[in-house]
Enzyme design. Structure first.
Site, mmCIF file in Angstrom:
data_model
loop_
_atom_site.group_PDB
_atom_site.id
_atom_site.type_symbol
_atom_site.label_atom_id
_atom_site.label_comp_id
_atom_site.label_asym_id
_atom_site.label_seq_id
_atom_site.Cartn_x
_atom_site.Cartn_y
_atom_site.Cartn_z
ATOM 1 N N SER A 108 0.850 -1.194 0.000
ATOM 2 C CA SER A 108 0.000 0.000 0.000
ATOM 3 C C SER A 108 0.885 1.243 0.000
ATOM 4 O O SER A 108 2.003 1.221 0.516
ATOM 5 C CB SER A 108 -0.871 -0.009 1.253
ATOM 6 O OG SER A 108 -1.327 1.278 1.565
ATOM 7 N N SER A 109 0.343 2.332 -0.537
ATOM 8 C CA SER A 109 1.118 3.579 -0.579
ATOM 9 C C SER A 109 1.348 4.177 0.807
ATOM 10 O O SER A 109 2.167 5.075 0.971
ATOM 11 C CB SER A 109 0.405 4.603 -1.465
ATOM 12 O OG SER A 109 -0.885 4.868 -0.962
ATOM 13 N N CYS A 110 0.648 3.662 1.826
ATOM 14 C CA CYS A 110 0.825 4.219 3.179
ATOM 15 C C CYS A 110 2.166 3.809 3.803
ATOM 16 O O CYS A 110 2.485 4.242 4.903
ATOM 17 C CB CYS A 110 -0.317 3.807 4.090
ATOM 18 S SG CYS A 110 -0.301 2.069 4.508
ATOM 19 N N TYR A 137 -0.685 -0.673 10.232
ATOM 20 C CA TYR A 137 -0.902 -1.291 8.921
ATOM 21 C C TYR A 137 0.326 -1.084 8.027
ATOM 22 O O TYR A 137 0.797 -2.019 7.364
ATOM 23 C CB TYR A 137 -2.140 -0.674 8.266
ATOM 24 C CG TYR A 137 -2.460 -1.204 6.901
ATOM 25 C CD1 TYR A 137 -2.964 -2.486 6.729
ATOM 26 C CD2 TYR A 137 -2.286 -0.416 5.766
ATOM 27 C CE1 TYR A 137 -3.279 -2.979 5.465
ATOM 28 C CE2 TYR A 137 -2.597 -0.892 4.499
ATOM 29 C CZ TYR A 137 -3.093 -2.170 4.351
ATOM 30 O OH TYR A 137 -3.393 -2.653 3.099
ATOM 31 N N LYS A 141 2.929 -3.848 6.225
ATOM 32 C CA LYS A 141 3.211 -3.883 4.786
ATOM 33 C C LYS A 141 4.705 -3.721 4.495
ATOM 34 O O LYS A 141 5.244 -4.361 3.590
ATOM 35 C CB LYS A 141 2.386 -2.807 4.058
ATOM 36 C CG LYS A 141 0.907 -3.122 4.009
ATOM 37 C CD LYS A 141 0.643 -4.411 3.247
ATOM 38 C CE LYS A 141 -0.818 -4.756 3.144
ATOM 39 N NZ LYS A 141 -1.043 -6.040 2.440
ATOM 40 N N HIS A 180 -12.814 3.355 2.537
ATOM 41 C CA HIS A 180 -11.936 4.433 2.106
ATOM 42 C C HIS A 180 -12.776 5.593 1.560
ATOM 43 O O HIS A 180 -13.990 5.485 1.409
ATOM 44 C CB HIS A 180 -10.952 3.921 1.053
ATOM 45 C CG HIS A 180 -9.960 2.958 1.604
ATOM 46 N ND1 HIS A 180 -10.121 1.588 1.520
ATOM 47 C CD2 HIS A 180 -8.806 3.156 2.278
ATOM 48 C CE1 HIS A 180 -9.095 0.988 2.105
ATOM 49 N NE2 HIS A 180 -8.283 1.906 2.572
#
Length: 308
Positions: A108-110, A137, A141, A180
């Site tokens: 994920s981009s987070c 989270y 990842k 989201h």
């Protein structure tokens, strides 16, 4: 991968996994393995070991994860780190033990630092502090990326990682507490239109900027990279374009056909100010998205209506 290769899509009922499954079916792959979470709990190491020993998949798309929006991430912090670590630890380790030819881990981009320069280049990983609301989270990842790198370094496994930007599309979660931003807006505007509400509340200031990729475009990129990329470095997957939450809300409002007003609840968190992916590496490998945001939102709204 050939048409008879045994391919396991972990998380095939989720938005990402179902898009990958549809893409493989469309391309004529006949030997697809799936398990629902009730049939196989990926958090259970014994069950996952038994599954891999029995099925012996040749290729694995690891799209299973516990996911949610900003409130869910911040509320269920322990669940998000524990469950995601369990899922990926079990699937990646068993893929190694059972001789999986190639695995793709979806992140994920987070994973990027909250204040990283924009657009986000792959090399910015671990150069600063994470956004606090989704830190558990994000750490899970990041661990998945590093796990794929470590199994490649120690055992020579062809395990690759990709980091999608914000996704939307068929089989999205439209729950207002746990979803989201884009699916939440679709639901909010639809219900406001149906109930003739004079205004719709948007969380935050509306100023943060976000990038969105349609799930079927992501699936196409994953399929392309599974065939054409064997590098050690993880890759961003996105469009390379973003817009503000306010601009997004106005776009969704127009597509849904809601005619009331917008209000912004500034007591709600904004999250990261901007998250735009640098997709130059992906473009250099020969892949680019095809579904632009207005078209994608129309498709997503049709999917939402079909579930009402």
């Amino acid at each position: 991968m050939n048409k008879n290769s045994k391919i396991y899509v972990a998380g095939h009922r989720g938005m990402v996994g179902s898009a990958i499954y549809r893409k493989l079916q469309k391309e004529g792959y006949l030997n697809l393995i799936t398990r629902t979470s009730s049939a196989l709990d990926l958090r259970d190491s014994v069950a996952v070991a038994a599954f891999f020993k029995e099925e012996k998949p040749e290729f694995v798309f690891l799209a299973a994860a516990k996911v949610g929006g900003i409130v869910a991430n911040n509320t269920y912090r322990a669940d998000f780190i524990y469950e995601n670590l369990c899922i990926q630890n079990n699937v990646i380790h068993q893929s190694y033990l059972n001789g999986v030819e190639k695995l793709m881990f979806l992140g994920s981009s987070c994973i990027y630092p909250k204040l990283a320069p924009q657009p986000l280049k792959e090399e910015y990983l671990l150069t600063g502090l994470l956004e606090s609301t989704n830190e558990p989270y994000a750490i899970a990842k990041i661990a998945g990326i590093k796990m794929c790198e470590a199994y490649r370094a120690q055992y020579g496994c062809n395990f690759i990682s990709v980091m999608p930007t914000n996704l939307y599309g068929p089989n999205d979660n439209y729950d207002l507490e746990k979803s989201h931003v884009l699916p939440a807006l679709i639901r909010k505007f639809h219900e406001a239109k149906k109930n003739k509400q004079p205004e719709v509340e948007i969380w935050g200031t509306g100023s943060p900027k976000r990038e969105f990729l349609f799930a079927d475009d992501l699936a196409d990129a994953c399929y392309y990279l599974m065939q054409n990329y064997d590098g050690v470095d993880f890759l961003n997957i996105g469009t390379g374009h973003d817009l503000s939450i306010k601009e997004l809300a106005l776009l969704v409002k127009d597509i849904v056909g809601y005619e009331g007003e917008l209000t912004f609840n500034t007591s709600k968190p904004d999250g990261t100010p901007r998250k735009l992916m640098d997709v130059s590496k992906l473009h250099s490998l020969g892949w680019k998205h095809t579904i632009e945001l207005p078209e994608g939102i129309k498709l997503a709204y049709q999917d939402f209506l079909s579930k009402q």
